[in-house]
Design a protein around this motif. Structure first.
Motif, PDB file in Angstrom:
ATOM      1  N   THR A 572       0.832  -1.206   0.000  1.00 44.27           N
ATOM      2  CA  THR A 572       0.000   0.000   0.000  1.00 44.27           C
ATOM      3  C   THR A 572       0.865   1.252   0.000  1.00 44.27           C
ATOM      4  OG1 THR A 572      -1.765  -1.157   1.190  1.00 44.27           O
ATOM      5  CG2 THR A 572      -1.800   1.235   1.258  1.00 44.27           C
ATOM      6  N   PHE A 575       2.348   1.858  -3.487  1.00 47.80           N
ATOM      7  CA  PHE A 575       1.372   2.474  -4.386  1.00 47.80           C
ATOM      8  C   PHE A 575       1.250   3.967  -4.101  1.00 47.80           C
ATOM      9  CE2 PHE A 575       0.043  -1.753  -5.585  1.00 47.80           C
ATOM     10  CZ  PHE A 575      -0.536  -1.594  -6.817  1.00 47.80           C
ATOM     11  N   TYR A 576       1.141   4.342  -2.832  1.00 46.96           N
ATOM     12  CA  TYR A 576       1.031   5.753  -2.486  1.00 46.96           C
ATOM     13  C   TYR A 576       2.268   6.533  -2.941  1.00 46.96           C
ATOM     14  CZ  TYR A 576      -3.255   5.818   0.303  1.00 46.96           C
ATOM     15  OH  TYR A 576      -4.557   5.792   0.708  1.00 46.96           O
ATOM     16  N   ILE A 592      -6.430   7.751  -2.653  1.00 41.23           N
ATOM     17  CA  ILE A 592      -5.987   7.084  -3.877  1.00 41.23           C
ATOM     18  C   ILE A 592      -6.809   7.530  -5.080  1.00 41.23           C
ATOM     19  CG2 ILE A 592      -7.486   5.084  -3.601  1.00 41.23           C
ATOM     20  CD1 ILE A 592      -3.782   5.018  -4.681  1.00 41.23           C
ATOM     21  N   ILE A 611      -4.844  -0.482 -11.265  1.00 44.78           N
ATOM     22  CA  ILE A 611      -4.299   0.105 -10.036  1.00 44.78           C
ATOM     23  C   ILE A 611      -5.341   0.071  -8.926  1.00 44.78           C
ATOM     24  CG2 ILE A 611      -3.543   2.274  -8.999  1.00 44.78           C
ATOM     25  CD1 ILE A 611      -2.148   2.918 -11.633  1.00 44.78           C
ATOM     26  N   THR A 614      -5.943  -3.633  -7.711  1.00 43.09           N
ATOM     27  CA  THR A 614      -4.810  -4.187  -6.965  1.00 43.09           C
ATOM     28  C   THR A 614      -4.632  -3.471  -5.630  1.00 43.09           C
ATOM     29  OG1 THR A 614      -3.781  -4.524  -9.133  1.00 43.09           O
ATOM     30  CG2 THR A 614      -2.410  -4.895  -7.203  1.00 43.09           C
ATOM     31  N   PHE A 615      -4.769  -2.138  -5.638  1.00 39.94           N
ATOM     32  CA  PHE A 615      -4.623  -1.380  -4.400  1.00 39.94           C
ATOM     33  C   PHE A 615      -5.664  -1.803  -3.368  1.00 39.94           C
ATOM     34  CE2 PHE A 615      -5.826   2.202  -1.713  1.00 39.94           C
ATOM     35  CZ  PHE A 615      -4.600   2.571  -1.180  1.00 39.94           C
ATOM     36  N   GLN A 619      -4.972  -3.040   0.465  1.00 40.05           N
ATOM     37  CA  GLN A 619      -5.581  -2.281   1.555  1.00 40.05           C
ATOM     38  C   GLN A 619      -6.452  -3.196   2.422  1.00 40.05           C
ATOM     39  OE1 GLN A 619      -8.337   0.923   0.509  1.00 40.05           O
ATOM     40  NE2 GLN A 619      -7.190   2.287   1.858  1.00 40.05           N
ATOM     41  N   GLY A 645       0.887  -6.642  -8.358  1.00 35.87           N
ATOM     42  CA  GLY A 645       1.121  -5.257  -7.964  1.00 35.87           C
ATOM     43  C   GLY A 645       2.421  -4.715  -8.510  1.00 35.87           C
TER      44      GLY A 645
END
Length: 659
Positions: A572, A575-576, A592, A611, A614-615, A619, A645
């Protein structure tokens, strides 16, 4: 009919009654009177009661032989009551629809009204026939309102009586359980102190409900509306209602500015009792009871107590049923209190603000005390009024007794009495006999409207030698006419002045210049190294791909340990970090969805859906309860999702860094 026939008829009656009850619907008819004269009118009511929302057709009126139909109307109501089930006490909803018919009798004799037929959800129900006795010429007047309507308490309906008995037993058990809980929590009012729920029989101001149609009413009772500064005012707030209160929210407690407030009672749960006001029965409950003490002369205001409640009101002519709930907001009346200043004429110099009827006592723990050892002098005010407002008067202590420290404690009781106790630490500095003189205090009695004085008894102390005291720290008082021992005079001589300054040997090292150069140089070098590490001077800035690869190592380490929480958190964060850099927001400072919206349109079009999906997986692994994860916490599934990911993150990084 034979005994066997009577028995079979009784069984069939029970069976029919049980079947109607089991079906959840009952249909019955009743009249407001069955004896009248020719030309008099009466009302017949067909009642349909069901626990479900059913389709009810209008009743079929039978042949009217000897009656004329004058008028008809309908009414509905919904009510809830507690019933005993296999799962315990539960609320059961009852829906009642009533069809009312007004007839008049055309001829004398014993007339019969045949059964009414009512179709409920396709099933036909028939009421029992009704017999009407019609005498000679009537007055043509409308019938009097019956004292017992069908379905109301006291009717002859056996099922209604049974329900009422069960409900009464349950209410008694509920009240008994509530009393036990209150005893365990210490909420049972002390029998030695009168509760505010008893009301104020001699209240100077009392607001009472005047409109019987009000859902509820907030009453305020005040025992006095004109007092002296510091005199007690007792105020009670009550709630009156004629309906069923489903919720009760205290929107506004009285702020009571201009008063010192002491709580006599603030009830944790509402407990109703019956009270008749102007011939109308109400349910009444105490909200709060306070003792107020005005702190300055003038006009003080007891402001509103505001309540919001959802209430079901009893429907007119509906056999005790309550209608749909409505929400109301009510406030108590504002009450002005005239506060008179304390009289200036005749005010004693030792008056410290005590208003009420108080006694004063003084005591010490031990009357034989070693010299230089503290002794506790306690001065206690106790009586009717607010002793918390009393200040300690000036203590005229004798020579040789030194006042050191003072602390106090106070308490207000529900019966209007209070106390305040001062504990004064005094230290005897000389041996011998010492007498603490009587303490005189003046107070104001608001009932007698005059000042009065109370005094303590003198206290004798015997100060003895203290073997643990330093030598020369005490002296003996003159005794039997002998002069006290002459104190030893110590000669005070100043040291010789210093004419020239010479630095100490230990401080001479601080005056070497080369030492300071080494110290400052080391500090500067350390700051330069730290700055280079923080800002990366002289180093190549890492690419986004390198930053992601560094974080992937943490993911792989957590994956090897099957730590699904760590895997979810680290992925996570990756991604951020990546989306924040791409969107120009510098990390997870936005949601997000916001980061996706700020991405270039081409990237959002190509990778946005992947995205988001997957996110959401990572999460969920980070925050969802374990029982909701299912296969997501399995090692093989985690590996698949991590590769998925990494793939979408790598694609985004490649698209950005190649531009």
């Amino acid at each position: 009919m034979t005994k066997t026939g009577n028995f079979l008829f009784f069984l069939s009656f029970l069976f029919c009654g049980f079947f109607a009850h089991a079906a959840g619907t009952t249909v019955q008819s009743s009249v407001d009177r069955n004896e009248m004269g020719v030309g008099d009118t009466f009302t017949l009511t067909v009642s349909v009661v069901s626990s479900d929302d059913v389709n009810i057709q209008d009743p079929r009126i039978p042949d009217l032989d000897g009656f004329d139909l004058l008028n008809s109307w309908q009414s509905t109501a919904v009510a809830q009551k507690l019933v005993n089930t296999s799962q315990g006490m539960q609320f059961e909803t009852q829906r009642r629809k009533e069809f009312h018919y007004m007839f008049n009798a055309k001829r004398a004799g014993t007339l019969s009204m045949s059964s009414f037929e009512v179709v409920v959800n396709g099933k036909v129900f028939r009421t029992q026939p009704i017999v009407i006795k019609v005498g000679g010429q009537g007055s043509g007047a409308l019938p009097k309102r019956p004292s017992q309507m069908p379905g109301m308490p006291g009717s002859d309906d056996p099922f209604e009586a049974m329900d009422q008995a069960e409900e009464e037993i349950f209410n008694q058990l509920l009240r008994q359980r509530q009393r036990l809980l209150q005893q365990q929590m210490g909420q049972v009012p002390d029998e030695n102190y009168p509760s505010g729920a008893a009301g104020l029989p001699e209240a100077a101001f009392r607001s009472l409900p005047t409109n019987p149609n009000e859902a509820f009413f907030i009453s305020v009772e005040v025992d006095k509306t004109e007092v002296y500064e510091g005199e007690q005012v007792t105020v009670n707030w009550y709630i009156y209602t004629r309906g069923q209160m489903e919720t009760l929210d205290r929107l506004k407690f009285p702020s009571l500015k201009g008063f010192w407030k002491e709580i006599i009672e603030e009830v944790p749960s509402i407990q109703f009792s019956e009270e008749v006001v102007n011939g109308i029965p109400w349910k009444k409950a105490l909200l709060a009871s306070h003792a107020l003490f005005p702190i300055k002369p003038g006009t003080a205001v007891i402001d509103e107590y505001k309540i919001k409640s959802r209430v079901r009101l009893q429907a007119q002519g509906m056999g005790g049923f309550y209608g749909r709930p409505y929400e109301y907001t009510k406030s108590s009346s504002r009450v002005d209190i005239k506060v008179k200043p304390l009289p200036v004429e005749g005010r004693p110099s030792d008056f410290t603000g005590a208003v009420g009827q108080f006694d004063i006592h003084a005591s010490v723990e031990n009357q034989t005390v070693p010299v230089n050892q503290p002794v506790s002098l306690k001065v206690r005010f106790e009586g009717a009024g607010n002793a918390k407002l009393i200040d300690l008067p000036v203590l005229n202590l004798p020579v040789g007794l030194e006042q050191y420290d003072t602390k106090s404690e106070s308490k207000f009781f529900k019966n209007g009495r209070s106390y305040k106790e001062f504990e004064v630490l005094v230290i005897p500095r000389q041996e011998g006999d010492i007498t603490i003189p009587a303490l005189s205090v003046s107070m104001f009695d608001p009932q007698a409207k005059k000042y009065y004085t109370k005094s303590t008894q003198p206290i004798s102390l015997k100060i003895v030698n203290n073997p643990n005291a330093p030598v020369g720290s005490s002296s003996r008082m003159a005794d039997n006419g002998k002069a006290a021992a002459k104190p030893v005079v110590v000669e005070n001589k100043l040291p010789d002045p210093i004419m020239a300054w010479e630095p100490a040997t230990e401080a001479s090292v601080l005056y070497r210049p080369w030492l300071w150069a080494v110290i400052y140089g080391g500090i500067s070098l350390g700051l330069l190294v730290k700055t280079q590490r923080e800002f990366g001077w002289g180093r190549r800035r890492r690419t986004l791909k390198e930053l992601a690869q560094k974080r992937y190592k943490r993911v792989d380490a957590a994956l090897s340990k099957s730590d699904y929480r760590k895997v979810g958190v680290e992925m996570t964060n990756i991604f951020y970090m990546v989306l924040g850099e791409v969107a120009g927001e510098g990390g997870a400072s936005q949601e997000i969805e916001r980061l996706l919206a700020l991405m270039p349109p081409s990237l959002r079009r190509d990778y946005g859906d992947e995205i988001a999906k997957t996110f959401e997986i990572f999460q969920t692994m980070s925050f969802a309860p374990e029982e909701m994860l299912g296969s997501l916490k399995e090692t093989s599934t985690m590996k698949t999702n991590v590769e998925r990911g990494k793939k979408v993150v790598g694609a985004v990084i490649s698209a950005v860094e190649t531009k």
